[in-house]
Design a protein around this motif. Structure first.
Motif, PDB file in Angstrom:
ATOM      1  N   MET A   1       0.846  -1.195   0.000  1.00  0.00           N
ATOM      2  CA  MET A   1       0.000   0.000   0.000  1.00  0.00           C
ATOM      3  C   MET A   1       0.883   1.248   0.000  1.00  0.00           C
ATOM      4  SD  MET A   1      -1.381  -0.378   3.868  1.00  0.00           S
ATOM      5  CE  MET A   1      -0.356  -1.188   5.086  1.00  0.00           C
ATOM      6  N   PRO A   2       0.427   2.351  -0.608  1.00  0.00           N
ATOM      7  CA  PRO A   2       1.243   3.569  -0.659  1.00  0.00           C
ATOM      8  C   PRO A   2       1.482   4.135   0.738  1.00  0.00           C
ATOM      9  CG  PRO A   2      -0.622   3.682  -2.188  1.00  0.00           C
ATOM     10  CD  PRO A   2      -0.849   2.499  -1.299  1.00  0.00           C
ATOM     11  N   GLU A   3       2.675   4.654   0.937  1.00  0.00           N
ATOM     12  CA  GLU A   3       3.017   5.273   2.219  1.00  0.00           C
ATOM     13  C   GLU A   3       3.404   6.729   1.990  1.00  0.00           C
ATOM     14  OE1 GLU A   3       5.184   2.906   5.359  1.00  0.00           O
ATOM     15  OE2 GLU A   3       5.790   1.798   3.562  1.00  0.00           O
ATOM     16  N   ILE A   4       2.842   7.616   2.813  1.00  0.00           N
ATOM     17  CA  ILE A   4       3.229   9.016   2.760  1.00  0.00           C
ATOM     18  C   ILE A   4       3.722   9.448   4.136  1.00  0.00           C
ATOM     19  CG2 ILE A   4       1.712   9.630   0.840  1.00  0.00           C
ATOM     20  CD1 ILE A   4      -0.204  10.871   2.967  1.00  0.00           C
ATOM     21  N   PHE A   5       4.550  10.494   4.136  1.00  0.00           N
ATOM     22  CA  PHE A   5       5.168  10.955   5.372  1.00  0.00           C
ATOM     23  C   PHE A   5       5.156  12.479   5.436  1.00  0.00           C
ATOM     24  CE2 PHE A   5       7.137   7.008   3.993  1.00  0.00           C
ATOM     25  CZ  PHE A   5       7.040   6.203   5.128  1.00  0.00           C
ATOM     26  N   SER A   6       4.958  12.993   6.639  1.00  0.00           N
ATOM     27  CA  SER A   6       5.179  14.420   6.866  1.00  0.00           C
ATOM     28  C   SER A   6       6.687  14.657   6.864  1.00  0.00           C
ATOM     29  CB  SER A   6       4.556  14.859   8.188  1.00  0.00           C
ATOM     30  OG  SER A   6       5.035  14.048   9.258  1.00  0.00           O
ATOM     31  N   LEU A 100       6.264  10.812  -0.575  1.00  0.00           N
ATOM     32  CA  LEU A 100       5.715   9.530  -1.004  1.00  0.00           C
ATOM     33  C   LEU A 100       6.854   8.521  -1.131  1.00  0.00           C
ATOM     34  CD1 LEU A 100       3.418   7.726  -2.284  1.00  0.00           C
ATOM     35  CD2 LEU A 100       4.102   8.733  -4.494  1.00  0.00           C
ATOM     36  N   LYS A 101       6.703   7.365  -0.482  1.00  0.00           N
ATOM     37  CA  LYS A 101       7.722   6.312  -0.609  1.00  0.00           C
ATOM     38  C   LYS A 101       7.671   5.737  -2.015  1.00  0.00           C
ATOM     39  CE  LYS A 101       9.474   2.000   1.378  1.00  0.00           C
ATOM     40  NZ  LYS A 101      10.863   2.492   1.249  1.00  0.00           N
ATOM     41  N   THR A 102       8.781   5.805  -2.727  1.00  0.00           N
ATOM     42  CA  THR A 102       8.820   5.304  -4.097  1.00  0.00           C
ATOM     43  C   THR A 102       8.960   3.785  -4.117  1.00  0.00           C
ATOM     44  OG1 THR A 102      11.214   5.618  -4.270  1.00  0.00           O
ATOM     45  CG2 THR A 102       9.812   7.444  -4.974  1.00  0.00           C
ATOM     46  N   GLU A 103       8.456   3.201  -5.182  1.00  0.00           N
ATOM     47  CA  GLU A 103       8.537   1.756  -5.386  1.00  0.00           C
ATOM     48  C   GLU A 103       8.479   1.491  -6.879  1.00  0.00           C
ATOM     49  OE1 GLU A 103       3.999   0.273  -5.095  1.00  0.00           O
ATOM     50  OE2 GLU A 103       4.809   0.966  -3.184  1.00  0.00           O
ATOM     51  N   LYS A 104       8.697   0.257  -7.266  1.00  0.00           N
ATOM     52  CA  LYS A 104       8.564  -0.088  -8.685  1.00  0.00           C
ATOM     53  C   LYS A 104       7.122   0.114  -9.114  1.00  0.00           C
ATOM     54  CE  LYS A 104      12.377  -3.385  -9.164  1.00  0.00           C
ATOM     55  NZ  LYS A 104      12.748  -4.778  -9.515  1.00  0.00           N
ATOM     56  N   PHE A 105       6.946   0.582 -10.328  1.00  0.00           N
ATOM     57  CA  PHE A 105       5.597   0.795 -10.855  1.00  0.00           C
ATOM     58  C   PHE A 105       4.840  -0.528 -10.969  1.00  0.00           C
ATOM     59  CE2 PHE A 105       7.230   4.765 -13.193  1.00  0.00           C
ATOM     60  CZ  PHE A 105       6.672   5.612 -12.254  1.00  0.00           C
ATOM     61  N   GLY A 106       3.531  -0.446 -10.771  1.00  0.00           N
ATOM     62  CA  GLY A 106       2.677  -1.579 -11.093  1.00  0.00           C
ATOM     63  C   GLY A 106       1.940  -2.220  -9.949  1.00  0.00           C
ATOM     64  N   LYS A 107       2.299  -1.888  -8.711  1.00  0.00           N
ATOM     65  CA  LYS A 107       1.613  -2.479  -7.568  1.00  0.00           C
ATOM     66  C   LYS A 107       0.675  -1.471  -6.904  1.00  0.00           C
ATOM     67  CE  LYS A 107       2.398  -5.030  -3.263  1.00  0.00           C
ATOM     68  NZ  LYS A 107       3.407  -5.515  -2.277  1.00  0.00           N
ATOM     69  N   ASN A 108       1.227  -0.394  -6.412  1.00  0.00           N
ATOM     70  CA  ASN A 108       0.439   0.661  -5.767  1.00  0.00           C
ATOM     71  C   ASN A 108       0.525   1.990  -6.503  1.00  0.00           C
ATOM     72  OD1 ASN A 108      -0.248  -0.898  -3.273  1.00  0.00           O
ATOM     73  ND2 ASN A 108       1.966  -0.848  -2.989  1.00  0.00           N
ATOM     74  N   ILE A 109       1.612   2.177  -7.246  1.00  0.00           N
ATOM     75  CA  ILE A 109       1.876   3.435  -7.937  1.00  0.00           C
ATOM     76  C   ILE A 109       2.027   3.148  -9.429  1.00  0.00           C
ATOM     77  CG2 ILE A 109       3.424   5.428  -8.091  1.00  0.00           C
ATOM     78  CD1 ILE A 109       4.236   4.837  -5.174  1.00  0.00           C
ATOM     79  N   PHE A 110       1.331   3.953 -10.244  1.00  0.00           N
ATOM     80  CA  PHE A 110       1.258   3.659 -11.674  1.00  0.00           C
ATOM     81  C   PHE A 110       1.645   4.883 -12.504  1.00  0.00           C
ATOM     82  CE2 PHE A 110      -1.627   0.967  -9.387  1.00  0.00           C
ATOM     83  CZ  PHE A 110      -1.485  -0.272  -9.972  1.00  0.00           C
ATOM     84  N   PRO A 111       2.417   4.664 -13.560  1.00  0.00           N
ATOM     85  CA  PRO A 111       2.673   5.738 -14.525  1.00  0.00           C
ATOM     86  C   PRO A 111       1.534   5.758 -15.547  1.00  0.00           C
ATOM     87  CG  PRO A 111       3.840   3.783 -15.204  1.00  0.00           C
ATOM     88  CD  PRO A 111       3.080   3.416 -13.940  1.00  0.00           C
ATOM     89  N   HIS A 112       1.510   6.750 -16.405  1.00  0.00           N
ATOM     90  CA  HIS A 112       0.539   6.689 -17.504  1.00  0.00           C
ATOM     91  C   HIS A 112       1.157   7.120 -18.837  1.00  0.00           C
ATOM     92  CE1 HIS A 112       0.007  11.061 -16.893  1.00  0.00           C
ATOM     93  NE2 HIS A 112      -0.488  11.073 -18.113  1.00  0.00           N
ATOM     94  N   GLU A 113       2.433   7.567 -18.809  1.00  0.00           N
ATOM     95  CA  GLU A 113       3.089   7.968 -20.046  1.00  0.00           C
ATOM     96  C   GLU A 113       4.489   7.394 -20.133  1.00  0.00           C
ATOM     97  OE1 GLU A 113       1.085  12.357 -20.958  1.00  0.00           O
ATOM     98  OE2 GLU A 113       3.146  12.240 -20.256  1.00  0.00           O
ATOM     99  N   LYS A 114       4.957   7.223 -21.366  1.00  0.00           N
ATOM    100  CA  LYS A 114       6.325   6.778 -21.599  1.00  0.00           C
ATOM    101  C   LYS A 114       7.304   7.905 -21.248  1.00  0.00           C
ATOM    102  CE  LYS A 114       5.079   3.590 -25.330  1.00  0.00           C
ATOM    103  NZ  LYS A 114       5.173   3.297 -26.762  1.00  0.00           N
ATOM    104  N   LEU A 188      -5.907   7.667   4.766  1.00  0.00           N
ATOM    105  CA  LEU A 188      -6.631   7.789   3.499  1.00  0.00           C
ATOM    106  C   LEU A 188      -5.821   7.221   2.335  1.00  0.00           C
ATOM    107  CD1 LEU A 188      -8.908   8.905   1.677  1.00  0.00           C
ATOM    108  CD2 LEU A 188      -7.768  11.130   1.781  1.00  0.00           C
ATOM    109  N   LEU A 189      -4.519   7.469   2.352  1.00  0.00           N
ATOM    110  CA  LEU A 189      -3.663   7.016   1.250  1.00  0.00           C
ATOM    111  C   LEU A 189      -3.313   5.531   1.322  1.00  0.00           C
ATOM    112  CD1 LEU A 189      -2.380   8.654  -1.148  1.00  0.00           C
ATOM    113  CD2 LEU A 189      -3.511  10.024   0.582  1.00  0.00           C
ATOM    114  N   LYS A 190      -3.444   4.928   2.506  1.00  0.00           N
ATOM    115  CA  LYS A 190      -3.038   3.524   2.674  1.00  0.00           C
ATOM    116  C   LYS A 190      -3.825   2.563   1.794  1.00  0.00           C
ATOM    117  CE  LYS A 190      -0.816   3.105   7.198  1.00  0.00           C
ATOM    118  NZ  LYS A 190      -0.931   2.569   8.573  1.00  0.00           N
TER     119      LYS A 190
END
Length: 358
Positions: A1-6, A100-114, A188-190
């Motif tokens: 799940m996405p993680e965000i931090f102050s 935002l904690k970065t991770e490889k695309f495709g699980k929780n975080i998605f790109p939409h452009e090349k 909310l973001l989890k």
């Protein structure tokens, strides 16, 4: 799940920072850069699009020493509202800055452009030299229960801590440092999926450099009424297509508005994709008739027409903007669209907050 931090943001030591912000690096022309620096030698453009990567680090450190920039006293989020006009209609887009904690695309975080390699190389070198997120990426999340909307309305009842007056945009910022609100936004973001709206190159560069570090992000709900997506049109050079008949091999010609329209030989030709497809029309356009074409981009339809009429280009493809429904479809199908398929207007300003790594 996405993680965000102050985070302890580095920010300008002023309430009115109108002369100190700029757009992201990829939309700043050399003349525009000079105009920003004429406004103030402390303008964020000197860090975002520096004379050299070394000079960006030197200026940033100097500005901190001079207390032009200060460090936040407590870990915070930052509510950020942009009020603007487009075609005489007023919009207000609101979201918040967080890490935002970065991770490889495709699980929780998605790109939409090349993406392209050249911009990533430049951003990587700047990141290596400065260890700073100079500008935020722009992300979308779902707020179907209006949790964020309720939180933001409550915060907006107070005076903003920071504001920006630009020719066509007014921006306000509120510092969020109470734990209850911070935890509500984290929760909310989890359970969310996040789409990168703008900043793919910066995200990929940062993830590679930090091996999963926390990147400065502007997070905005899909449901926000001020979320405006504009198209970027294609200008085709030395095109082999000479007639409507050739276009009809790929598209259904229509009298009414279609999926997009071509401008060539002093006239518009409205077209639709012939067969119902699982993808989006812009994918079909690029995989067929634009596949081997040489083309450029413009956001201005009138400019596209003038440059075709002048003979500089053979034809233009005038695109319709993608919808929020299209974006949610992209997340669901894990699709990657051609470059410049979307233009989220206006850009998120650089210089509202900086994130210093470590």
């Amino acid at each position: 799940m996405p993680e965000i931090f102050s985070f302890y943001a580095i920010r300008y030591n002023r309430k009115d920072i109108s002369d100190l912000v700029c757009p992201p690096y990829d939309v700043i022309s050399p003349p525009e850069k000079e105009l920003f620096l004429k406004k103030s030698s402390y303008n964020a453009v000197a860090i975002e699009l520096p004379e050299s990567h070394k000079s960006a680090k030197e200026k940033f450190e100097k500005w901190k020493e001079e207390r032009v920039l200060i460090k936040e006293e407590s870990p915070s989020f930052y509510l950020y509202e942009q009020t603007f006009y487009s075609k005489d209609k007023k919009y207000a887009r609101i979201g918040f800055f967080a890490l935002l904690k970065t991770e490889k695309f495709g699980k929780n975080i998605f790109p939409h452009e090349k993406t392209l390699s050249a911009p990533k190389v430049d951003r990587l070198e700047l990141l290596k030299a400065t260890k700073i997120n100079t500008s935020p990426i722009f992300c979308l999340f779902s707020d179907t229960k209006n949790i964020f909307k309720e939180i933001s309305q409550r915060i907006k009842a107070k005076e903003p801590n920071i504001f920006v007056r630009l020719p066509k945009v007014f921006e306000r910022v509120w510092i969020i440092n109470d734990l209850k609100t911070i935890n509500s936004l984290k929760k909310l973001l989890k359970n969310n999926k996040i789409l990168i709206a703008d900043g793919h190159h910066r995200y990929e560069t940062f993830h590679e450099f930090t091996n999963g570090g926390n990147i400065l992000s502007f997070l905005c709900p899909f449901e926000d009424k001020g979320l405006l997506i504009l198209p970027t049109h294609r200008l085709i050079k030395k095109w082999k297509v000479k007639s409507t008949k050739t276009l009809s091999n790929y598209f259904k010609i229509t009298k009414n508005n279609g999926d997009f329209k071509f401008y060539m030989n002093n006239k518009f030709i409205n077209v639709k994709v012939k067969k119902k497809r699982n993808g989006l029309p812009i994918e079909y356009l690029h995989s067929t008739i634009l596949k081997d074409a040489e083309f450029s981009y413009t956001k201005d339809e009138e400019e596209a027409i003038k440059r075709v009429d002048s003979g500089e280009f053979s034809a233009a493809v005038i695109l319709n903007p993608l919808t929020i429904k299209d974006l949610k479809f992209i997340v669901r199908k894990k699709m990657i669209l051609p470059q410049k398929s979307t233009y989220f207007y206006p850009k998120v300003s650089t210089g509202i907050v900086f994130n210093e790594l470590g």
